[in-house]
Every structure is written in C-alpha cells, then in structure tokens.
Scaffold this motif. Structure first.
Motif, PDB file in Angstrom:
ATOM      1  N   HIS A   1       0.861  -0.999   0.435  1.00  0.00           N
ATOM      2  CA  HIS A   1      -0.141  -0.293  -0.182  1.00  0.00           C
ATOM      3  C   HIS A   1       1.000   1.150   0.401  1.00  0.00           C
ATOM      4  N   LEU A   2       1.946   0.928  -0.226  1.00  0.00           N
ATOM      5  CA  LEU A   2       3.508   1.862  -0.188  1.00  0.00           C
ATOM      6  C   LEU A   2       2.766   3.284  -0.941  1.00  0.00           C
ATOM      7  N   GLY A   3       2.116   2.584  -2.505  1.00  0.00           N
ATOM      8  CA  GLY A   3       1.756   4.032  -3.104  1.00  0.00           C
ATOM      9  C   GLY A   3       0.963   5.069  -2.919  1.00  0.00           C
ATOM     10  N   LEU A   4      -0.056   4.717  -1.922  1.00  0.00           N
ATOM     11  CA  LEU A   4      -1.066   5.828  -1.285  1.00  0.00           C
ATOM     12  C   LEU A   4      -0.459   6.812   0.200  1.00  0.00           C
ATOM     13  N   LYS A   5       0.852   5.963   0.950  1.00  0.00           N
ATOM     14  CA  LYS A   5       1.035   6.798   1.522  1.00  0.00           C
ATOM     15  C   LYS A   5       2.737   7.683   1.119  1.00  0.00           C
ATOM     16  N   ALA A   6       3.279   7.074   0.305  1.00  0.00           N
ATOM     17  CA  ALA A   6       5.142   7.820  -0.103  1.00  0.00           C
ATOM     18  C   ALA A   6       4.437   7.969  -1.374  1.00  0.00           C
ATOM     19  N   ASP A   7       5.836   8.865  -2.133  1.00  0.00           N
ATOM     20  CA  ASP A   7       6.685   9.040  -3.563  1.00  0.00           C
ATOM     21  C   ASP A   7       7.339   8.538  -3.819  1.00  0.00           C
ATOM     22  N   LEU A   8       8.231   8.238  -2.762  1.00  0.00           N
ATOM     23  CA  LEU A   8       9.462   7.115  -2.975  1.00  0.00           C
ATOM     24  C   LEU A   8      10.125   6.524  -2.019  1.00  0.00           C
ATOM     25  N   LEU A   9      10.595   5.506  -2.136  1.00  0.00           N
ATOM     26  CA  LEU A   9      11.039   4.664  -1.039  1.00  0.00           C
ATOM     27  C   LEU A   9      12.795   5.091  -0.766  1.00  0.00           C
ATOM     28  N   LEU A  10      12.723   5.304   0.404  1.00  0.00           N
ATOM     29  CA  LEU A  10      14.606   5.172   0.668  1.00  0.00           C
ATOM     30  C   LEU A  10      15.283   3.795   1.507  1.00  0.00           C
TER      31      LEU A  10
ATOM     32  N   GLY B   1      11.122  -5.229  -4.778  1.00  0.00           N
ATOM     33  CA  GLY B   1      11.392  -5.534  -5.749  1.00  0.00           C
ATOM     34  C   GLY B   1       9.102  -5.228  -6.016  1.00  0.00           C
ATOM     35  N   GLY B   2       9.212  -4.258  -7.403  1.00  0.00           N
ATOM     36  CA  GLY B   2       7.549  -3.870  -8.693  1.00  0.00           C
ATOM     37  C   GLY B   2       7.368  -3.366  -7.089  1.00  0.00           C
ATOM     38  N   LEU B   3       7.375  -2.185  -6.533  1.00  0.00           N
ATOM     39  CA  LEU B   3       6.235  -1.563  -6.402  1.00  0.00           C
ATOM     40  C   LEU B   3       6.094   0.196  -7.188  1.00  0.00           C
ATOM     41  N   PRO B   4       5.397   0.452  -5.869  1.00  0.00           N
ATOM     42  CA  PRO B   4       3.783   1.387  -6.604  1.00  0.00           C
ATOM     43  C   PRO B   4       5.280   2.525  -6.846  1.00  0.00           C
ATOM     44  N   VAL B   5       6.111   2.870  -5.907  1.00  0.00           N
ATOM     45  CA  VAL B   5       6.928   4.062  -6.121  1.00  0.00           C
ATOM     46  C   VAL B   5       8.536   3.775  -6.206  1.00  0.00           C
ATOM     47  N   PRO B   6       9.162   4.309  -6.977  1.00  0.00           N
ATOM     48  CA  PRO B   6      10.666   4.262  -7.138  1.00  0.00           C
ATOM     49  C   PRO B   6      11.243   4.325  -6.049  1.00  0.00           C
ATOM     50  N   VAL B   7      12.039   3.348  -6.195  1.00  0.00           N
ATOM     51  CA  VAL B   7      12.804   2.891  -5.016  1.00  0.00           C
ATOM     52  C   VAL B   7      14.617   2.924  -4.668  1.00  0.00           C
ATOM     53  N   VAL B   8      14.960   4.106  -4.590  1.00  0.00           N
ATOM     54  CA  VAL B   8      16.176   4.535  -4.486  1.00  0.00           C
ATOM     55  C   VAL B   8      17.291   3.820  -3.062  1.00  0.00           C
ATOM     56  N   ALA B   9      18.037   3.056  -3.332  1.00  0.00           N
ATOM     57  CA  ALA B   9      19.259   2.266  -1.816  1.00  0.00           C
ATOM     58  C   ALA B   9      20.608   2.411  -2.213  1.00  0.00           C
ATOM     59  N   ILE B  10      21.470   2.534  -0.862  1.00  0.00           N
ATOM     60  CA  ILE B  10      22.580   2.048  -0.567  1.00  0.00           C
ATOM     61  C   ILE B  10      22.980   0.669  -0.141  1.00  0.00           C
ATOM     62  N   LEU B  11      24.206   0.675  -0.021  1.00  0.00           N
ATOM     63  CA  LEU B  11      24.470  -0.963   0.530  1.00  0.00           C
ATOM     64  C   LEU B  11      25.085  -0.296   2.147  1.00  0.00           C
ATOM     65  N   GLY B  12      25.255  -1.191   3.037  1.00  0.00           N
ATOM     66  CA  GLY B  12      25.817  -1.495   4.271  1.00  0.00           C
ATOM     67  C   GLY B  12      25.962  -2.008   4.571  1.00  0.00           C
ATOM     68  N   ASN B  13      27.570  -2.070   5.511  1.00  0.00           N
ATOM     69  CA  ASN B  13      28.531  -2.805   6.150  1.00  0.00           C
ATOM     70  C   ASN B  13      28.097  -4.193   5.601  1.00  0.00           C
ATOM     71  N   HIS B  14      27.343  -4.679   6.038  1.00  0.00           N
ATOM     72  CA  HIS B  14      26.710  -6.319   6.283  1.00  0.00           C
ATOM     73  C   HIS B  14      26.807  -6.769   4.425  1.00  0.00           C
ATOM     74  N   ASP B  15      26.319  -5.755   3.238  1.00  0.00           N
ATOM     75  CA  ASP B  15      26.492  -5.605   1.794  1.00  0.00           C
ATOM     76  C   ASP B  15      27.196  -5.965   1.225  1.00  0.00           C
ATOM     77  N   TYR B  16      29.062  -5.712   2.108  1.00  0.00           N
ATOM     78  CA  TYR B  16      29.694  -6.116   1.591  1.00  0.00           C
ATOM     79  C   TYR B  16      30.168  -7.288   2.113  1.00  0.00           C
TER      80      TYR B  16
END
Ligand SMILES: [Fe+2]
Ligand SMILES: [Fe+2]
Length: 249
Positions: free
Chosen positions: A32-41, A63-78
């Motif tokens: 339901h994110l599209g009703l509450k936000a314009d993008l997700l970080l 994936g496949g959410l109704p708003v743009p999703v922008v991410a960065i990686l964290g130390n665990h992701d390395y």
C-alpha cells in the motif's frame, strides 16, 4: 498534502537484514506504499551477510513497488565481497543503487535529488580518528574522508528542487544516542555532515547502521537527520514530509 501541492512524502527504512527466513516481513506494509509515499529510500544493510542469494530476497521484498526505490549498501552488504553482484541483483529488480552517485526522481512535478553513499566511520568532533601514525590508521581515516568528499560532490551536483542525503553510516552523533559511546567512531563520521551542509537545499538526511540509536537529530547546519534502522523505527518504514525547503519563505 501530496507532491502536487509541493510536499513530497519520503518513506525510508534501513537495516532490514534480509535472508530467506525474513522474506515476507515487510511486503504486506509495502503493497500500500503508493497511497502513503512518493518514493522509498533503503539505507543499507539490506542483507545479513552480503551474498547475492540474500540480495535476491531483497529483490523479492522490495522489487515491483508502486513508487521509485533508491538504495545504498551497508557494511553487511560488503561482508562476502559480493557487493557488485548484490547491487546488480537489486538493479535488475528496478531498484536504483547509489554509491557516491545521485539520481533525480520526479515526484508529481517536484524534482527530488537523492545522493547516496555507504559512508564510513571515523568519529565526530573532539573524538575522531586522525590521519597520523601507522599506515593502517591513516588509511582508515582517509577512506572515510575521501568517501564523504566524493559523496558531497554528487550531492551538490544534482539538478533538482530539493536534495536528500542517503547514507548508511551516520553524519551526526545525536542519532547514535543509545549506542555505547566507545563505538561511535565505527558508526559515523562528521565528514558526512560537512558534505551535507556544504550542499544547497538539502531537506533531509537519512541513515541507518545504529540499531540501538535514536531516530532524530540534525546536522550543525540544521538539516534534519533521521536514523531509519528498522530496530529503531520498529515498523516497515517511516514517512517524512519534505516541505520546509520547498515552500517559499
Ligand atoms: Fe545493520
Ligand atoms: Fe551497518
């Protein structure tokens, strides 16, 4: 208020640490994110050990959410030295992954610029590492300073109406309150705050990494800082209104 009226709604969460046993925890709230936000970080530590297999769990969940999703990686992701593969899996799922780079998202006519970096430690004024002594200490300190400098350039260069800083490590000590003081130098760096304050029209700085920290703080220049680590916000995401910089004085 919606983006059409000059106010952008920014959803954010970090430190979701996905693995197969966590898939499905966030998705019901995200549908339901599209009703509450314009993008997700997504503020990094998206996986538990930084494997491509875990990244595929992140792709299924975000994936496949109704708003743009922008991410960065964290130390665990390395951790598993598969950060390039992790980022590729996320990009294949339509998620924009930043590292000392930026992107501009059009939110109903408002150009929202997001610059991101994992960032690094080093500490804060009066209690920080310095580029002195052993090569290892110089390298540790230099790495954080150089990352922050490159991030700052990407933030300032964005062609947009309002800027958002997206980092994993914290730019300020206020949002670390609750963490042991002894590990502050491993949780953030004042170099990130300097980069944020040097850029014009920054409306929000989002970070994660400090699971036992506090949600709210501000840079010395007055930019609101929000620690959105999942253990801190205790829900699938928080939503912040980006209005103050957009409204004419
Ligand atoms: Fe984390
Ligand atoms: Fe982390």
């Amino acid at each position: 208020m919606t983006a059409e009226e000059g106010c952008v709604r920014v959803a954010a969460v970090g430190d979701v640490h996905l693995d197969a046993d966590v898939v499905g925890r966030y998705r019901p709230a995200l549908d339901h994110l599209g009703l509450k936000a314009d993008l997700l970080l997504l503020a990094g530590d998206l996986t538990r050990h930084g494997t491509e297999e875990e990244a595929r769990c992140v792709a299924r969940e975000f994936g496949g959410l109704p708003v743009p999703v922008v991410a960065i990686l964290g130390n665990h992701d390395y951790h598993s030295d598969q950060q390039e593969g992790v980022a590729a899996v996320l990009r294949d799922a339509g998620i924009t992954v930043l590292e000392c780079t930026g992107t501009v998202v059009n939110c109903a006519g408002v150009r929202v610029g997001v610059a991101g970096t994992k960032g690094f430690g080093g500490g804060f004024a009066g209690a920080c590492a310095s580029e002195f002594g052993e090569p290892e200490m110089k390298e540790f300190t230099r790495h954080g300073r150089e990352l922050a400098a490159r991030f700052g350039e990407s933030l300032a260069a964005l062609d947009c109406d309002v800027r958002i800083s997206l980092t994993h490590y914290s730019p300020v000590p206020e949002t670390l309150l609750g963490e042991p003081l002894e590990i502050y130098p491993f949780l953030g760096s004042y170099h990130l705050a300097q980069a944020i304050d040097a850029a014009p029209e920054v409306g929000l700085a989002v970070h994660g990494h400090a699971h036992a920290g506090s949600e709210r703080g501000a840079t010395p220049g007055g930019v609101p800082v929000r620690n959105v680590a999942h253990p801190v916000i205790k829900q699938a995401y928080n939503v912040y209104q980006l209005s103050s910089v957009l409204m004419p004085a």
